[in-house]
Structure formats: C-alpha cells, structure tokens
Design an enzyme around this catalytic site. Structure first.
Site, PDB file in Angstrom:
ATOM      1  N   LYS A 151      -4.964 -17.036  10.944  1.00 21.58           N
ATOM      2  CA  LYS A 151      -4.279 -18.226  10.387  1.00 21.58           C
ATOM      3  C   LYS A 151      -4.981 -19.180   9.867  1.00 21.58           C
ATOM      4  CE  LYS A 151      -2.631 -22.191  11.093  1.00 21.58           C
ATOM      5  NZ  LYS A 151      -3.026 -23.216  10.130  1.00 21.58           N
TER       6      LYS A 151
ATOM      7  N   GLY B 209     -11.981 -25.933  14.911  1.00 20.75           N
ATOM      8  CA  GLY B 209     -11.137 -27.022  14.269  1.00 20.75           C
ATOM      9  C   GLY B 209     -11.939 -28.060  15.193  1.00 20.75           C
ATOM     10  N   SER B 210     -10.852 -29.182  15.302  1.00 20.45           N
ATOM     11  CA  SER B 210     -11.189 -30.454  16.026  1.00 20.45           C
ATOM     12  C   SER B 210     -11.182 -30.102  17.457  1.00 20.45           C
ATOM     13  CB  SER B 210     -10.311 -31.654  15.434  1.00 20.45           C
ATOM     14  OG  SER B 210      -8.780 -31.067  15.928  1.00 20.45           O
TER      15      SER B 210
ATOM     16  N   GLY C  86      -8.620 -27.835  19.691  1.00 20.58           N
ATOM     17  CA  GLY C  86      -9.078 -26.837  20.522  1.00 20.58           C
ATOM     18  C   GLY C  86      -8.677 -27.009  21.987  1.00 20.58           C
TER      19      GLY C  86
ATOM     20  N   GLU D  18     -14.882 -23.361  18.738  1.00 19.34           N
ATOM     21  CA  GLU D  18     -15.731 -23.928  18.021  1.00 19.34           C
ATOM     22  C   GLU D  18     -15.381 -25.325  17.772  1.00 19.34           C
ATOM     23  OE1 GLU D  18     -19.070 -23.183  17.716  1.00 19.34           O
ATOM     24  OE2 GLU D  18     -18.534 -20.925  18.402  1.00 19.34           O
TER      25      GLU D  18
ATOM     26  N   CYS E  27     -18.991 -29.816  10.439  1.00 17.12           N
ATOM     27  CA  CYS E  27     -19.126 -29.780  11.876  1.00 17.12           C
ATOM     28  C   CYS E  27     -20.567 -30.433  12.174  1.00 17.12           C
ATOM     29  CB  CYS E  27     -18.433 -28.676  12.521  1.00 17.12           C
ATOM     30  SG  CYS E  27     -19.472 -27.258  11.951  1.00 17.12           S
TER      31      CYS E  27
ATOM     32  N   GLU F   9     -16.081 -38.633  15.573  1.00 15.83           N
ATOM     33  CA  GLU F   9     -16.296 -37.730  14.518  1.00 15.83           C
ATOM     34  C   GLU F   9     -15.576 -38.470  13.208  1.00 15.83           C
ATOM     35  OE1 GLU F   9     -14.646 -33.981  14.332  1.00 15.83           O
ATOM     36  OE2 GLU F   9     -16.723 -33.082  13.519  1.00 15.83           O
TER      37      GLU F   9
HETATM   38  P1  NAD Z   1      -7.909 -28.937  13.089  1.00 12.21           P
HETATM   39  O1  NAD Z   1      -7.894 -28.929  14.368  1.00 12.21           O
HETATM   40  O2  NAD Z   1      -6.751 -30.154  12.630  1.00 12.21           O
HETATM   41  O3  NAD Z   1      -7.275 -27.500  12.541  1.00 12.21           O
HETATM   42  C1  NAD Z   1      -7.853 -26.188  12.791  1.00 12.21           C
HETATM   43  C2  NAD Z   1      -6.851 -25.037  12.794  1.00 12.21           C
HETATM   44  O4  NAD Z   1      -5.998 -25.310  14.039  1.00 12.21           O
HETATM   45  C3  NAD Z   1      -6.058 -25.163  11.454  1.00 12.21           C
HETATM   46  O5  NAD Z   1      -5.856 -23.843  10.920  1.00 12.21           O
HETATM   47  C4  NAD Z   1      -4.785 -25.813  12.139  1.00 12.21           C
HETATM   48  O6  NAD Z   1      -3.739 -25.474  11.318  1.00 12.21           O
HETATM   49  C5  NAD Z   1      -4.572 -25.261  13.377  1.00 12.21           C
HETATM   50  N1  NAD Z   1      -3.932 -25.998  14.317  1.00 12.21           N
HETATM   51  C6  NAD Z   1      -3.429 -27.098  14.592  1.00 12.21           C
HETATM   52  N2  NAD Z   1      -2.707 -27.510  15.706  1.00 12.21           N
HETATM   53  C7  NAD Z   1      -2.491 -26.138  16.105  1.00 12.21           C
HETATM   54  C8  NAD Z   1      -2.017 -25.968  17.282  1.00 12.21           C
HETATM   55  N3  NAD Z   1      -1.109 -26.790  18.258  1.00 12.21           N
HETATM   56  N4  NAD Z   1      -1.931 -24.635  17.933  1.00 12.21           N
HETATM   57  C9  NAD Z   1      -2.714 -23.709  16.820  1.00 12.21           C
HETATM   58  N5  NAD Z   1      -3.529 -24.006  16.065  1.00 12.21           N
HETATM   59  C10 NAD Z   1      -3.396 -25.404  15.377  1.00 12.21           C
HETATM   60  O7  NAD Z   1      -9.347 -29.161  12.242  1.00 12.21           O
HETATM   61  P2  NAD Z   1      -9.379 -29.056  10.687  1.00 12.21           P
HETATM   62  O8  NAD Z   1      -9.214 -30.551  10.212  1.00 12.21           O
HETATM   63  O9  NAD Z   1      -9.125 -27.997  10.057  1.00 12.21           O
HETATM   64  O10 NAD Z   1     -10.953 -28.975  10.583  1.00 12.21           O
HETATM   65  C11 NAD Z   1     -12.139 -29.887  11.021  1.00 12.21           C
HETATM   66  C12 NAD Z   1     -12.508 -30.073  12.491  1.00 12.21           C
HETATM   67  O11 NAD Z   1     -13.174 -28.759  12.718  1.00 12.21           O
HETATM   68  C13 NAD Z   1     -13.738 -31.106  12.606  1.00 12.21           C
HETATM   69  O12 NAD Z   1     -13.475 -31.630  14.201  1.00 12.21           O
HETATM   70  C14 NAD Z   1     -14.988 -30.071  12.677  1.00 12.21           C
HETATM   71  O13 NAD Z   1     -15.876 -30.741  13.494  1.00 12.21           O
HETATM   72  C15 NAD Z   1     -14.167 -29.001  13.312  1.00 12.21           C
HETATM   73  N6  NAD Z   1     -15.292 -27.694  12.968  1.00 12.21           N
HETATM   74  C16 NAD Z   1     -15.876 -27.289  13.912  1.00 12.21           C
HETATM   75  C17 NAD Z   1     -16.803 -25.917  13.410  1.00 12.21           C
HETATM   76  C18 NAD Z   1     -17.841 -25.541  14.370  1.00 12.21           C
HETATM   77  O14 NAD Z   1     -18.278 -24.326  14.323  1.00 12.21           O
HETATM   78  N7  NAD Z   1     -17.981 -26.065  15.492  1.00 12.21           N
HETATM   79  C19 NAD Z   1     -16.916 -25.756  12.185  1.00 12.21           C
HETATM   80  C20 NAD Z   1     -15.972 -26.156  11.196  1.00 12.21           C
HETATM   81  C21 NAD Z   1     -15.400 -27.116  11.603  1.00 12.21           C
END
Ligand code: NAD
Length: 514
Positions: free
Chosen positions: A190, A243-244, A248, A265, A299, A401
């Site tokens: 996804k 993601g965030s 997470g 992550e 990130c 962040e």
């Molecule tokens: P996000 O958490 O908004 O979304 C990440 C993914 O999760 C998307 O595909 C989103 O549609 C999905 N999602 C959202 N709500 C969900 C739910 N309730 N259940 C399941 N999936 C859901 O993050 P973003 O804005 O896409 O990315 C930015 C964040 O990602 C920042 O916090 C960044 O630091 C982090 N990030 C971390 C790494 C790492 O390796 N540590 C790498 C890249 C980005």
C-alpha cells in the site's frame, strides 16, 4: 487508439488524466469503490499526475487472497531462481532510471538528481538482494547430546503487508519488497497516497521481469480505508511499516491484536554536532545537504545543529550565506537545489512550526521563514529554507519532527553537552559529529543512542548494505537495508534437531550429573 501501459485502466484522452488500477492476482483492476484520488504535481498543481484507486477493505481482501493463493508455489521456487528474476528486475530498472526519476520528481517534488538517487537505491537494493538468493544462510551447531545434529534454517513468514511513505517512493518499497521476495513471501503493498506512481513503476518492472501473478499485489488508497485493513487482515502474518511515529504506533497496536510480526521505521529529529575544531566549511556543506536536501523531508534530515559556542557565530554566518544562495523551484529544472514540499497540508504544518518558532522565547528567526507564492511559485507549495538560531534544546522546534526546510541552531559549551542535547529527543534515527579529534569522535560514536552515526558527514547518506533504522520513537528494534537484518524481518528461524542415535535422548537430563 492510445496504447495503455500496465497499471493504467484508462489512458488519457483529450487532456483527461490517466486512471490507474490496483494490481491483484496478476490483473490490473479497478477499485471496488469505483472512486479515485487525484494526484497533482506539488511544484505546479495545475498538472494532474493521474487518478489513483481509492481502495477499501474489499480490495485489500482480494489482494490478500491473491497473495495467499500465490504463496505455496513462490515459496517452493528455489531461492536462486527467485534471485534470477530480481537480477532481471535490477537491469530493467537501470534501463528506465531517467524516466522513473522524472516521473518521481513530478509526483513528489524532489529535485531530479535526488530522484535519480532514489531510483538508484532501488536498483542497488534489487541487485544486492538478488545476490542473497544463493546464500540465505542458516547455521549448524553442536548438540549437547551425541549422534545428534542441530541446525537452523530460515523459513518464509507468509503474506506480508508493506505500507510505505511518500518521501522515498521507490527506494523504500524496494527495501521491503526485495528481501520479502527473496525469502519466499508474497506481498500486498500500500503506497502512500501522494506517490503511488513510483510504486506502480517498480511493480510493473517486476511483473515484466517475471514475478508470477499474485506474488506482488498493489492496493492504493488512504491510510484509514486501505492501510488499516491491510494491517489487520487475518491472513497477513507480517506488517512492515514506514511512516510517522503516530501512524506506526496505531499500526503496531492493531497488528498486536492479531499476533502479527510488525516492523516499524518511523520519525526522526536528527542532530549534527559541530565542535570547536571542526572543518567549518565542511560542516556547513553537510548542514545544507542534511537540512534542505529533499526540502527537509527525510526521516534522517538534519533538523538540529548543535554548535560549540566558540565557533557559533562564524558557523551561523557561513551557513546563512550558503543557505541564501539556494535556488528553490521546480525540481525538474537543473539549476534548482530545493523543490516544493509534498502537499498543502504539509505546507501548513511547516508554516505552523515556523510560527511556533517565532513565538518561542529566545529563538530567532534568522533567515527565510516564508511561503514563496509569487510568479513561478504561485502554483506550488514552496517554502524558503529557514534557519532559527539561539534555539534552546527543549523548544518545540528542537523536539518535534517538522519534516520541512527548517533547521534549528542550538549553541553548546562542550562535547558532553552536545551529546546530552543530541540524545535529548524522543527519536533516535541518525546523528553526526564534525571534529578533527578522533577521541571526541569516538566518544560521541559510543554515547549517541541512534541507529546511524556519521563522522565528518551529514546525517543522511545511508547505503543499502548497512542496517537502517533507529532507536526510541524511531523504531521497534528492527533494521532494514543490510541483508542479515532485513532477512531477520522477512523470515522466521526454524531450529531442527536430527537424532541419529537410535535411542531416546533427553536434553538437559541425559548426559548430566544426577
Ligand atoms: P504517514 O504515517 O502519514 O503514512 C505512512 C503510510 O501509512 C502511508 O501509506 C499512509 O497511507 C499509511 N497509513 C496512514 N494511516 C494508516 C492507518 N491507520 N493504518 C495503516 N496505514 C496507514 O507518513 P508519511 O507522511 O507518508 O511519511 C512521513 C513520515 O515517515 C515521517 O515521520 C518520516 O520521518 C517517516 N519516515 C521514516 C523512515 C524511516 O526509515 N525511519 C523513512 C521515511 C520516512
């Protein structure tokens, strides 16, 4: 008649945007809802990249079923054969690198040279993982009993859910996809709603390289309607999420209810420490790259710079001069250094943090701080590279962040204080030190509680063959990237005992004093 590429359910005609489809069981299919999400170029919102499926639990259920159906055959395919497909995939990605990089820049805004780097990372990950097809090592071990062999082998976990963010739209899916496949798992991906096209590009190449139907499935859509059902589906054994931290935690809580393996992550608030003996020009270059590369939306972005008070003024002067030379604009133009931020919501959030910084008692908005909205900027989400000085470690702009082109400069007295400030956040992804003194570098290397540490280099620049991930609010102990740590996510150990003594032998009882 216009030719359709795989993944497109309707080719654009007369200026209509292309409609894309989900990939389920080897067929590109429309979403059950019949609804689509419009995706626009953040550098010029007049340009529609395409319409992407707004999927729901029904699409997820179909995709998981397809992955479960494909599992037995893929699992039984010898790993070296699985690897051959990955080799072909790596070659195909190489041959399309420029095209995919351009589409990525249009889709999410990062400047072209960085988009090329993103595709290159996917290529590196694909070739690197393909090499693992002839290893996937387990180990043998002596038994405590005679005539008995003990060994461990890796077994696939089953159907994996891969949920990815938008900031590395091809690299991050590849970090998850390649190790999952080489281990013999099938997957449902996804992608983030802002960057589905780069995932489609990757997966289309995987199909062409020979990945059988159902082994990779793609379901696009919003987190709540498509991501959440994927994280909770009963047939899914593993959820790999990037993601965030907030999302997470939600994903992990849901996954725990269903006994799933869950690797996370998440966010970062990374630090560069600049000591009084640092090569300041190098530290400034590293700060510019770390803070404003990918418009600060990494990130691993260097969002806090802790600078020794003896060189503080000089550092700020040099940094300001260089920052003001950065050219903001459409990342497709070769002279642009900093692209737009991903979308309107992100822009509002970042501008909100700039306001918070302005109001923090003692912090100074030293450079930048504004949205750029005139002339060439008026159709995009552009923000000036922004520097706050005299920031105190506990201020919100130094703790939270921001995920945008905003950097906080924090003065410090010595190395011990720099380390204390560096570690004093809820995240633990990446940290770095600039110094000429090996002893101080070694001390920081030992004492920084982060997953990644750099000496005389910025907080960004990870390579695929080293573990990638972080401590505290950044992750739950898993590491992607390096093969051993990725395999530990995407396979489960099976310990095997072979007793060829012909008698009942009892561990811990026989061969022990009474
Ligand atoms: P996000 O958490 O908004 O979304 C990440 C993914 O999760 C998307 O595909 C989103 O549609 C999905 N999602 C959202 N709500 C969900 C739910 N309730 N259940 C399941 N999936 C859901 O993050 P973003 O804005 O896409 O990315 C930015 C964040 O990602 C920042 O916090 C960044 O630091 C982090 N990030 C971390 C790494 C790492 O390796 N540590 C790498 C890249 C980005």
């Amino acid at each position: 008649m216009a030719t359709r590429r795989a993944g497109e359910s309707e080719k654009a005609t007369g200026g209509d945007p292309v409609k894309y489809s989900n990939l389920i069981g080897g067929r590109w299919v429309k979403p059950a809802s019949g609804e689509y999400i419009e995706n626009r170029n953040p550098a010029d919102t007049r340009e529609v990249i395409g319409l992407f499926p707004a999927s729901n639990a029904r699409d997820v259920a179909a995709a998981v079923e397809a992955a479960a159906t494909a599992l037995p055959k893929w699992k039984a395919t010898p790993a070296p054969k699985r690897a051959e497909i990955l080799y072909r995939l790596g070659q195909m990605l190489m041959s399309r690198k420029e095209e995919f990089a351009r589409e990525m820049t249009r889709e999410m805004g990062k400047v072209l040279k960085e988009a090329r780097g993103d595709v290159q990372e996917a290529i590196d990950m694909t070739f690197y993982t393909a090499g693992e097809g002839r290893r996937l090592h387990g180990y043998t071990s002596p038994s405590e009993l005679p005539n008995k062999l003990a060994m461990c082998v890796r077994q696939p976990v089953g159907v994996c859910s891969l949920i990815t963010p938008w900031n590395f739209p091809m690299a991050i899916p590849s970090w998850k996809l390649m190790p999952a496949l080489i281990c013999g798992n099938t997957v449902v991906i996804k992608p983030a709603e802002d960057t589905p096209l780069s995932t489609i590009n990757l997966v289309r190449m995987a199909e062409e390289a020979g990945i059988p139907p159902g082994v990779i499935n793609v379901v696009m859509g919003l987190g709540e309607s498509a991501g959440a059902p994927l994280a909770t589906h009963k047939e899914v054994r593993l959820v790999s999420f990037t993601g965030s931290t907030e999302t997470g935690r939600l994903v992990a809580t849901q996954a725990a209810q269903h006994d799933k393996i869950c690797s996370l992550e998440m966010g970062g608030k990374n630090v560069i420490m600049v000591l009084d003996d640092a090569n300041l020009d190098l530290a400034v270059e590293g700060t510019i790259w770390g803070a404003f590369g990918t418009t600060g939306q990494r990130c691993t972005a260097s969002s806090r710079i802790v600078v020794h008070q003896k060189v503080y003024r000089q550092f700020v002067e040099k940094l300001t001069a260089k920052t003001q030379q950065l050219r903001v604009g459409n990342g497709l133009r070769s002279n642009v250094d900093v692209g737009p931020v991903i979308n309107e919501e992100a822009m509002e959030k970042i501008l909100g943090y700039i306001d918070i910084g302005r109001r923090e008692d003692g912090a100074k908005l030293h450079s930048g701080g504004n949205r750029l909205e005139r002339g060439a900027y008026r159709h995009g989400y552009f923000i000036e590279p922004t520097i706050f000085t005299d920031v105190a470690p506990q201020m919100r702009i130094a703790q939270e962040e921001i995920f945008g082109p905003v950097v906080s400069i924090i003065p410090c007295r010595d190395l011990d204080e720099a380390i204390e400030i560096g570690n004093g956040v809820r995240y633990g992804l990446s940290s770095s030190i600039y110094t000429q003194d090996i002893n101080r570098a070694m001390k920081a290397m030992e004492q920084m509680y982060t997953g990644i540490f750099y000496v005389n280099s910025s907080t960004i620049g990870a390579e695929v063959h080293l573990p990638f991930g972080g401590t505290k609010g950044t992750g739950n102990g898993h590491r992607e990237g390096a093969m051993i740590s990725s395999l530990d996510i995407f396979s489960e150990w099976k310990s095997i005992y072979v007793d060829y003594s012909g008698t009942l032998q009892r561990a811990q009882i026989d061969n022990q004093p009474a």
